[in-house]
Design a protein around this motif. Structure first.
Motif, PDB file in Angstrom:
ATOM      1  N   ASN A 123       0.848  -1.187   0.000  1.00  0.00           N
ATOM      2  CA  ASN A 123       0.000   0.000   0.000  1.00  0.00           C
ATOM      3  C   ASN A 123       0.885   1.240   0.000  1.00  0.00           C
ATOM      4  O   ASN A 123       1.735   1.407   0.877  1.00  0.00           O
ATOM      5  CB  ASN A 123      -0.919   0.007   1.231  1.00  0.00           C
ATOM      6  CG  ASN A 123      -2.007   1.050   1.126  1.00  0.00           C
ATOM      7  OD1 ASN A 123      -1.782   2.169   0.672  1.00  0.00           O
ATOM      8  ND2 ASN A 123      -3.198   0.703   1.568  1.00  0.00           N
TER       9      ASN A 123
ATOM     10  N   GLN B 282       0.227   4.101   0.795  1.00  0.00           N
ATOM     11  CA  GLN B 282      -0.014   4.999   1.924  1.00  0.00           C
ATOM     12  C   GLN B 282       0.685   4.535   3.201  1.00  0.00           C
ATOM     13  O   GLN B 282       0.700   5.257   4.187  1.00  0.00           O
ATOM     14  CB  GLN B 282      -1.527   5.117   2.192  1.00  0.00           C
ATOM     15  CG  GLN B 282      -2.215   6.236   1.417  1.00  0.00           C
ATOM     16  CD  GLN B 282      -2.172   6.003  -0.075  1.00  0.00           C
ATOM     17  OE1 GLN B 282      -2.443   4.913  -0.548  1.00  0.00           O
ATOM     18  NE2 GLN B 282      -1.819   7.022  -0.832  1.00  0.00           N
TER      19      GLN B 282
ATOM     20  N   CYS C   8      -1.058  -0.854  -4.365  1.00  0.00           N
ATOM     21  CA  CYS C   8      -2.431  -0.386  -4.219  1.00  0.00           C
ATOM     22  C   CYS C   8      -2.389   0.956  -3.501  1.00  0.00           C
ATOM     23  O   CYS C   8      -1.372   1.354  -2.938  1.00  0.00           O
ATOM     24  CB  CYS C   8      -3.285  -1.389  -3.455  1.00  0.00           C
ATOM     25  SG  CYS C   8      -2.742  -1.699  -1.762  1.00  0.00           S
ATOM     26  N   SER C   9      -3.500   1.650  -3.519  1.00  0.00           N
ATOM     27  CA  SER C   9      -3.566   2.970  -2.898  1.00  0.00           C
ATOM     28  C   SER C   9      -4.933   3.152  -2.249  1.00  0.00           C
ATOM     29  O   SER C   9      -5.959   2.759  -2.816  1.00  0.00           O
ATOM     30  CB  SER C   9      -3.335   4.066  -3.949  1.00  0.00           C
ATOM     31  OG  SER C   9      -3.341   5.345  -3.358  1.00  0.00           O
ATOM     32  N   THR C  10      -4.940   3.714  -1.057  1.00  0.00           N
ATOM     33  CA  THR C  10      -6.185   4.006  -0.364  1.00  0.00           C
ATOM     34  C   THR C  10      -6.615   5.423  -0.721  1.00  0.00           C
ATOM     35  O   THR C  10      -5.874   6.384  -0.483  1.00  0.00           O
ATOM     36  CB  THR C  10      -6.006   3.895   1.164  1.00  0.00           C
ATOM     37  OG1 THR C  10      -5.548   2.575   1.478  1.00  0.00           O
ATOM     38  CG2 THR C  10      -7.308   4.171   1.880  1.00  0.00           C
ATOM     39  N   LEU C  11      -7.793   5.553  -1.302  1.00  0.00           N
ATOM     40  CA  LEU C  11      -8.271   6.852  -1.768  1.00  0.00           C
ATOM     41  C   LEU C  11      -9.290   7.434  -0.789  1.00  0.00           C
ATOM     42  O   LEU C  11     -10.077   6.708  -0.174  1.00  0.00           O
ATOM     43  CB  LEU C  11      -8.920   6.715  -3.154  1.00  0.00           C
ATOM     44  CG  LEU C  11      -8.047   6.086  -4.245  1.00  0.00           C
ATOM     45  CD1 LEU C  11      -8.821   6.009  -5.554  1.00  0.00           C
ATOM     46  CD2 LEU C  11      -6.779   6.889  -4.439  1.00  0.00           C
ATOM     47  N   ARG C  12      -9.265   8.743  -0.653  1.00  0.00           N
ATOM     48  CA  ARG C  12     -10.223   9.439   0.202  1.00  0.00           C
ATOM     49  C   ARG C  12     -10.898  10.533  -0.611  1.00  0.00           C
ATOM     50  O   ARG C  12     -10.224  11.300  -1.301  1.00  0.00           O
ATOM     51  CB  ARG C  12      -9.502  10.060   1.410  1.00  0.00           C
ATOM     52  CG  ARG C  12     -10.434  10.805   2.372  1.00  0.00           C
ATOM     53  CD  ARG C  12      -9.646  11.346   3.565  1.00  0.00           C
ATOM     54  NE  ARG C  12      -8.718  12.402   3.170  1.00  0.00           N
ATOM     55  CZ  ARG C  12      -9.062  13.696   3.116  1.00  0.00           C
ATOM     56  NH1 ARG C  12     -10.276  14.099   3.428  1.00  0.00           N
ATOM     57  NH2 ARG C  12      -8.153  14.596   2.772  1.00  0.00           N
ATOM     58  N   TRP C  13     -12.231  10.566  -0.548  1.00  0.00           N
ATOM     59  CA  TRP C  13     -12.967  11.588  -1.268  1.00  0.00           C
ATOM     60  C   TRP C  13     -12.674  12.966  -0.683  1.00  0.00           C
ATOM     61  O   TRP C  13     -12.713  13.165   0.530  1.00  0.00           O
ATOM     62  CB  TRP C  13     -14.465  11.322  -1.196  1.00  0.00           C
ATOM     63  CG  TRP C  13     -15.288  12.398  -1.840  1.00  0.00           C
ATOM     64  CD1 TRP C  13     -15.974  13.402  -1.218  1.00  0.00           C
ATOM     65  CD2 TRP C  13     -15.481  12.614  -3.240  1.00  0.00           C
ATOM     66  NE1 TRP C  13     -16.592  14.216  -2.127  1.00  0.00           N
ATOM     67  CE2 TRP C  13     -16.308  13.748  -3.387  1.00  0.00           C
ATOM     68  CE3 TRP C  13     -15.031  11.951  -4.384  1.00  0.00           C
ATOM     69  CZ2 TRP C  13     -16.682  14.232  -4.630  1.00  0.00           C
ATOM     70  CZ3 TRP C  13     -15.422  12.436  -5.612  1.00  0.00           C
ATOM     71  CH2 TRP C  13     -16.226  13.559  -5.719  1.00  0.00           C
ATOM     72  N   ARG C  14     -12.332  13.910  -1.532  1.00  0.00           N
ATOM     73  CA  ARG C  14     -12.049  15.258  -1.079  1.00  0.00           C
ATOM     74  C   ARG C  14     -12.989  16.219  -1.783  1.00  0.00           C
ATOM     75  O   ARG C  14     -13.057  16.248  -3.015  1.00  0.00           O
ATOM     76  CB  ARG C  14     -10.591  15.636  -1.380  1.00  0.00           C
ATOM     77  CG  ARG C  14     -10.192  16.990  -0.765  1.00  0.00           C
ATOM     78  CD  ARG C  14      -8.700  17.182  -0.829  1.00  0.00           C
ATOM     79  NE  ARG C  14      -8.210  17.281  -2.186  1.00  0.00           N
ATOM     80  CZ  ARG C  14      -6.916  17.404  -2.511  1.00  0.00           C
ATOM     81  NH1 ARG C  14      -6.004  17.387  -1.570  1.00  0.00           N
ATOM     82  NH2 ARG C  14      -6.538  17.508  -3.775  1.00  0.00           N
TER      83      ARG C  14
END
Length: 244
Positions: free
Chosen positions: A78, A80, A233-239
């Motif tokens: 990951n 992140q 992989c990457s953890t995405l956060r809605w901004r």
């Protein structure tokens, strides 16, 4: 209007990719019998075998004569997470090991000196290690650490111990911030020999930087990794709009 229909082998490859992702944590598990997969996916045996052969050539599957076809071990990282190689491999149930290829003190060129905020000639430790999972080669890591921040670093174990643990416990350099860039390149003859891949095959090329809480860059790392055994992989956060 014509509707595009994927070719049978393309569909078979998609089905196999999906199966591997679904069973990500079960590396070394055998694929179900060919007859079962053909019935499930409504494809011919020749189509399935062609797709399996392509996946074996790509390193995603491997076959054992008289036994079956198995999912190759893959390490998921990951982007992140700021953690050591040993930690993220062991967290996925894999045995991590290292081989020290070289340890030396080198003079930084202009590029490296700029990264560390110094001048060309800045003395850096260069630690080159071959990283393995389950005794299979995965990465070649070339780490650079300023000699002024970690004097006598050569006195520590660079094979079985984590570099991050050594720097934190002995020099107070705790990793707090990181930056990483991932791209693709071709394996040189030497890299191919260590990673056990064909020369000029596609490999991951990673550049990473690790800094302490006060913003001091204490490690710059260049890594070459096997694309058939490593995935990101990457953890995405809605901004929301205008959110910093």
């Amino acid at each position: 209007m014509d509707v595009y229909e994927p070719r049978p082998r393309e569909l078979a490859l998609e089905y196999l990719e999906a199966y591997i992702l679904e069973h990500h944590g079960a590396t070394h598990d055998a694929l179900p019998p060919e007859r079962e997969l053909c019935q499930k996916w409504q494809i011919s045996r020749s189509t399935l075998r062609s797709a399996i052969s392509q996946m074996i050539a790509a390193g995603k599957l491997y076959a054992i004569q008289g036994s079956g076809t198995y999912i190759s071990p893959r390490v998921r990282r990951n982007l992140q997470d700021l953690e050591s190689f040993t930690s993220f491999a062991q967290r996925q149930g894999m045995k991590a090991s290292s081989r020290l290829l070289s340890f030396s003190c080198v003079a930084a060129d202009e590029g490296l000196a700029r990264e560390f905020g110094g001048e060309a000639g800045l003395q850096l430790y260069q630690i080159v290690r071959l990283r393995c999972v389950n005794d299979l080669p995965l990465l070649i890591e070339s780490s650079y650490v300023p000699e002024s921040l970690a004097p006598h670093l050569e006195a520590h174990d660079m094979v079985s111990a984590s570099l991050y643990d050594i720097l934190e416990k002995n020099y107070g350099l705790k990793p707090s911030y990181g930056w990483e860039k991932v791209s693709a390149t071709s394996a040189s003859a030497e890299e191919a020999r260590y990673l056990d891949v064909p020369e000029n095959s596609t490999v991951f090329w990673l550049i990473s930087k690790t800094s302490s809480a006060d913003g001091v860059l204490f490690e710059y790392c260049r890594t070459v990794g096997r694309s058939d055994r490593l995935e990101f992989c990457s953890t995405l956060r809605w901004r929301k709009r205008n959110e910093p």
